[in-house]
Design a protein around this motif. Structure first.
Motif, PDB file in Angstrom:
ATOM      1  N   GLY A 156       1.539  -0.072  -6.967  1.00 45.80           N
ATOM      2  CA  GLY A 156       1.620  -0.460  -8.383  1.00 45.80           C
ATOM      3  C   GLY A 156       0.631   0.272  -9.280  1.00 45.80           C
ATOM      4  N   GLY A 157      -0.281   1.038  -8.692  1.00 43.96           N
ATOM      5  CA  GLY A 157      -1.237   1.799  -9.501  1.00 43.96           C
ATOM      6  C   GLY A 157      -2.151   0.891 -10.299  1.00 43.96           C
ATOM      7  N   LYS A 204      11.152  13.142  -2.208  1.00 42.24           N
ATOM      8  CA  LYS A 204      10.604  13.419  -0.875  1.00 42.24           C
ATOM      9  C   LYS A 204       9.433  12.475  -0.562  1.00 42.24           C
ATOM     10  N   ARG A 205       8.620  12.169  -1.602  1.00 42.98           N
ATOM     11  CA  ARG A 205       7.436  11.328  -1.378  1.00 42.98           C
ATOM     12  C   ARG A 205       7.699   9.837  -1.605  1.00 42.98           C
ATOM     13  N   LYS A 210       0.933  12.007 -10.168  1.00 46.38           N
ATOM     14  CA  LYS A 210       1.112  11.975  -8.711  1.00 46.38           C
ATOM     15  C   LYS A 210       1.849  10.704  -8.257  1.00 46.38           C
ATOM     16  N   ARG A 211       1.449   9.565  -8.824  1.00 49.91           N
ATOM     17  CA  ARG A 211       2.104   8.305  -8.440  1.00 49.91           C
ATOM     18  C   ARG A 211       3.608   8.369  -8.717  1.00 49.91           C
ATOM     19  N   ARG A 212       3.949   8.918  -9.860  1.00 54.58           N
ATOM     20  CA  ARG A 212       5.369   8.969 -10.231  1.00 54.58           C
ATOM     21  C   ARG A 212       6.162   9.976  -9.392  1.00 54.58           C
ATOM     22  N   LEU A 213       5.488  10.863  -8.644  1.00 52.04           N
ATOM     23  CA  LEU A 213       6.246  11.742  -7.733  1.00 52.04           C
ATOM     24  C   LEU A 213       6.960  10.890  -6.676  1.00 52.04           C
ATOM     25  N   SER A 214       6.412   9.700  -6.397  1.00 51.59           N
ATOM     26  CA  SER A 214       7.028   8.802  -5.410  1.00 51.59           C
ATOM     27  C   SER A 214       8.079   7.880  -6.023  1.00 51.59           C
ATOM     28  N   ILE A 215       7.902   7.518  -7.305  1.00 48.35           N
ATOM     29  CA  ILE A 215       8.786   6.466  -7.862  1.00 48.35           C
ATOM     30  C   ILE A 215       9.636   6.922  -9.044  1.00 48.35           C
ATOM     31  N   ARG A 237       0.833  -1.202   0.000  1.00 50.12           N
ATOM     32  CA  ARG A 237       0.000   0.000   0.000  1.00 50.12           C
ATOM     33  C   ARG A 237       0.870   1.255   0.000  1.00 50.12           C
ATOM     34  N   ARG A 238       0.263   2.315  -0.439  1.00 51.42           N
ATOM     35  CA  ARG A 238       1.021   3.566  -0.528  1.00 51.42           C
ATOM     36  C   ARG A 238       1.330   4.178   0.833  1.00 51.42           C
ATOM     37  N   ASP A 239       0.617   3.719   1.893  1.00 50.95           N
ATOM     38  CA  ASP A 239       0.944   4.265   3.213  1.00 50.95           C
ATOM     39  C   ASP A 239       2.031   3.436   3.908  1.00 50.95           C
TER      40      ASP A 239
END
Ligand code: 15L
Length: 270
Positions: A249-250, A206-207, A169-174, A115-117
Motif C-alpha cells: 500500500g506504500g 512483470k513485477r 517504482k511502486r506503480r511498476l507493480s500495480i 508485504r511486497r515480497d
C-alpha cells in the motif's frame, strides 16, 4: 446498446473510461461537480450520500460502474458519507430499481498491508491499509451480500493505479493502462454468469504482486506491461519512507498524527 451509469465521472478513472468506452455503451454520467459532457453522453448532477439522488441516477440503466466517492485516504467524516453511506445508497438503489449488474472499482488499498515480497490472489483475507482501504472492503462485503441475498451480479476490481504510464517504482507493480482498465470494466459489464467476482485491476506487469488468475479465467487479456517504462522510472526513483516501502500500500500504511479531542489542550507558551 446498453446504458451504463458511471458515478464519480469527473475523476481520473471516470475521465479515462468515458474516452475508452465511448461508442460501446450509452453513457449516463453523474457526479457532485458539473461536467462538460459530449453529445453522446447524458449527465445528472447527484449527491450519492442522499438515497433520493441514488434512486434517480440508477433508474433505467443496464449496469452501473460505481466510481463515486473518496479515491484516497481522507478524514473519517468524509469517507463515511461518500464511501460507506454513498456506496450503500448506490447498491441499494440499484436493487430497488432492478439493476442487476454493478462494477465496483475497489482498490489495492483493501489489501495494502500485505508485504511486497508476497504474491496474493483474489482469495486472500483483506488487509486494508487506511480508512479509505476499509471503505473499499465495506464495498466488497456489501457486494457479496447483494450477490448472495438478492441475486445481483457484482464485479469487484481491486484497482492498482490507472495512468497513461506508471509514475514510480511502486506503480511498476500495480499500474493499469487506460485501455486495460476499460477492457476489465467491459468484462464486468458484459460477461454472462457473474455472481460475485474479485479481480485485480493491473496490466500484465512483470513485477506484479498479484496472481490475477481470476481475471484471466474471466477473459481478461491485458495489452500492456509496466516493464516497458522500468528503466526510465528506476533512474528517477529516490529512497522513500522505509515502512511504506515494505508494504504494497506504500505511504497509505504509515500512521498519521491524528489529533485526540479527549486529550487536555496544550497551554500556549506566553
Ligand atoms: C487508489 O486506490 C487511488 O484511488 C489512487 O488515487 C491511487 O492512490 C492508487 O490507489 C495507488 O495506490 O496508487
Amino acid at each position: 446498446m446498453k446504458t451504463v451509469l458511471i458515478t464519480g465521472a469527473t475523476g481520473d478513472v471516470g475521465t479515462h473510461l468515458r474516452r475508452e468506452l465511448a461508442g460501446k455503451y450509452k453513457l449516463r454520467l453523474s457526479d457532485l461537480r458539473p461536467i462538460k459532457k459530449n453529445k453522446s453522453e447524458t449527465f445528472i448532477k447527484a449527491d450519492i450520500s442522499k438515497m433520493s439522488d441514488a434512486l434517480r441516477i440508477t433508474k433505467g440503466v443496464d449496469a452501473i460502474v460505481h466510481l463515486g466517492g473518496y479515491s484516497v485516504e481522507g478524514p473519517w467524516a468524509g469517507i463515511l458519507q461518500a464511501n460507506i453511506i454513498g456506496c450503500y445508497n448506490v447498491f441499494e438503489a440499484a436493487r430497488r430499481n432492478g439493476v442487476k449488474r454493478v462494477v465496483f472499482p475497489t482498490s489495492n488499498h483493501a489489501v495494502g498491508f500485505y508485504r511486497r515480497d508476497q504474491t496474493i490472489d483474489h482469495r486472500v483475507t483483506v488487509k486494508p491499509d487506511s480508512r479509505y482501504g476499509v471503505s473499499k472492503v465495506f464495498g466488497e462485503a456489501l457486494g457479496s451480500l447483494y450477490a448472495d441475498k438478492y441475486g445481483m451480479e457484482m464485479f469487484m476490481i481491486r484497482i492498482g493505479n490507472v495512468n497513461p504510464g506508471p509514475i514510480d517504482k511502486r506503480r511498476l507493480s500495480i499500474w493499469i493502462s487506460p485501455r486495460d482498465i476499460a477492457q476489465l470494466v467491459s468484462i464486468g459489464i458484459d460477461r454472462p454468469g457473474i455472481r460475485f467476482e474479485i479481480v485485480y485491476g493491473i496490466s500484465r506487469n512483470k513485477r506484479a504482486w498479484y496472481d490475477n488468475a481470476n481475471a484471466y479465467r474471466l477473459g481478461y487479456q491485458p495489452q500492456d506491461d509496466a516493464e516497458a517504462y522500468a528503466e526510465e522510472i528506476l533512474k528517477k526513483e529516490k529512497p522513500g519512507d522505509p515502512t511504506a516501502e515494505l508494504y504494497q500500500g506504500g505511504i497509505f500504511v504509515v500512521a498519521e498524527e491524528v489529533p485526540n479531542p479527549a486529550a487536555p489542550a496544550k497551554r500556549k507558551k506566553k
